[in-house]
Scaffold this active site. Structure first.
Site, mmCIF file in Angstrom:
data_model
loop_
_atom_site.group_PDB
_atom_site.id
_atom_site.type_symbol
_atom_site.label_atom_id
_atom_site.label_comp_id
_atom_site.label_asym_id
_atom_site.label_seq_id
_atom_site.Cartn_x
_atom_site.Cartn_y
_atom_site.Cartn_z
ATOM 1 N N HIS A 1 24.807 14.874 11.050
ATOM 2 C CA HIS A 1 24.548 14.503 12.446
ATOM 3 C C HIS A 1 23.762 15.608 13.159
ATOM 4 C CE1 HIS A 1 26.029 12.699 16.408
ATOM 5 N NE2 HIS A 1 25.550 13.865 16.781
ATOM 6 N N GLU A 2 24.223 16.855 12.977
ATOM 7 C CA GLU A 2 23.572 17.977 13.687
ATOM 8 C C GLU A 2 22.181 18.264 13.130
ATOM 9 O OE1 GLU A 2 24.897 18.657 16.359
ATOM 10 O OE2 GLU A 2 26.908 17.921 15.931
ATOM 11 N N GLY B 1 30.562 19.632 17.290
ATOM 12 C CA GLY B 1 29.288 20.164 16.843
ATOM 13 C C GLY B 1 28.290 20.074 17.979
ATOM 14 N N HIS C 1 19.659 16.066 14.639
ATOM 15 C CA HIS C 1 19.219 16.489 15.979
ATOM 16 C C HIS C 1 18.015 17.428 15.893
ATOM 17 C CE1 HIS C 1 22.004 14.975 18.986
ATOM 18 N NE2 HIS C 1 23.063 15.339 18.285
ATOM 19 N N CYS D 1 28.487 11.295 20.127
ATOM 20 C CA CYS D 1 27.569 12.412 20.344
ATOM 21 C C CYS D 1 27.678 12.845 21.796
ATOM 22 C CB CYS D 1 26.145 11.961 20.046
ATOM 23 S SG CYS D 1 24.895 13.226 20.308
ATOM 24 N N LEU D 2 27.718 14.156 22.020
ATOM 25 C CA LEU D 2 27.813 14.660 23.391
ATOM 26 C C LEU D 2 26.594 14.259 24.217
ATOM 27 C CD1 LEU D 2 29.278 18.210 22.700
ATOM 28 C CD2 LEU D 2 30.486 16.226 23.601
ATOM 29 N N GLN E 1 20.241 19.900 22.190
ATOM 30 C CA GLN E 1 21.165 19.257 23.142
ATOM 31 C C GLN E 1 21.361 20.089 24.401
ATOM 32 O OE1 GLN E 1 24.262 18.372 19.897
ATOM 33 N NE2 GLN E 1 24.492 16.656 21.305
HETATM 34 ZN ZN ZN Z 1 24.945 14.653 18.568
#
Ligand code: ZN
Length: 158
Positions: A131-132, A46, A135, A89-90, A51
């Site tokens: 999670h997304e 995701g 963000h 998380c990226l 991000q």
């Molecule tokens: Zn993330």
């Protein structure tokens, strides 16, 4: 194919509220394509627009269920149950931590053509959606971690 630079924790942009999308534009379509490319390149499941440095309410998700979800202006309608598991998380590379999330969520969002739809998710999809969406309001999973953040070599990252 265009890979964008992934912003990492400490970058102020990850703490900001994203603006809703009012209309789809060629530029935002390109952003969505690039977000998928960037997510796949980083082996993520995701990715949210902030991000890659864009403060718009856009999320892409692919958890390997043969769907490529595009969530524009997502809104959580319902959530229930709970699940506790490891999350990464990226934007927090090389780390993972234990997070409790709802086990079920139902959301309303718009797709890349600004057509409204509803989506229900359980387990990993529910975790990923939560999670997304976090963000988009400037929150990272590390705020929710129970115990210590762990160092990991490879994990599912969002
Ligand atoms: Zn993330």
């Amino acid at each position: 194919m265009a890979i964008r630079q992934i912003r990492t924790i400490g970058d102020e942009i990850l703490t900001k509220q994203c603006k809703p999308v009012k209309e789809m534009t060629p530029r935002l379509r390109q952003l969505i394509d690039d977000m998928f490319d960037t997510m796949y390149d980083a082996n993520g499941v995701g990715l949210a627009a902030p991000q890659v440095g864009i403060l718009r309410q856009i999320v892409v998700i692919d958890i390997g269920d043969e769907n490529q979800y595009v969530l524009v202006n997502p809104e959580i309608l319902e959530e229930s149950g709970s699940q506790t598991g490891s999350e990464g998380c990226l934007s927090v590379p090389g780390k993972a931590g234990k997070v409790t999330r709802p086990n079920y969520v139902k959301i309303r969002a718009f797709d890349e053509n600004m057509e409204p739809f509803e989506l229900e998710g359980e387990e990993l999809l529910a975790r990923c959606i939560c999670h997304e969406c976090a963000h988009l309001s400037g929150h990272l999973y590390v705020e929710l971690v129970e115990g210590e953040l762990e160092d990991v070599e490879d994990t599912t990252e969002e």
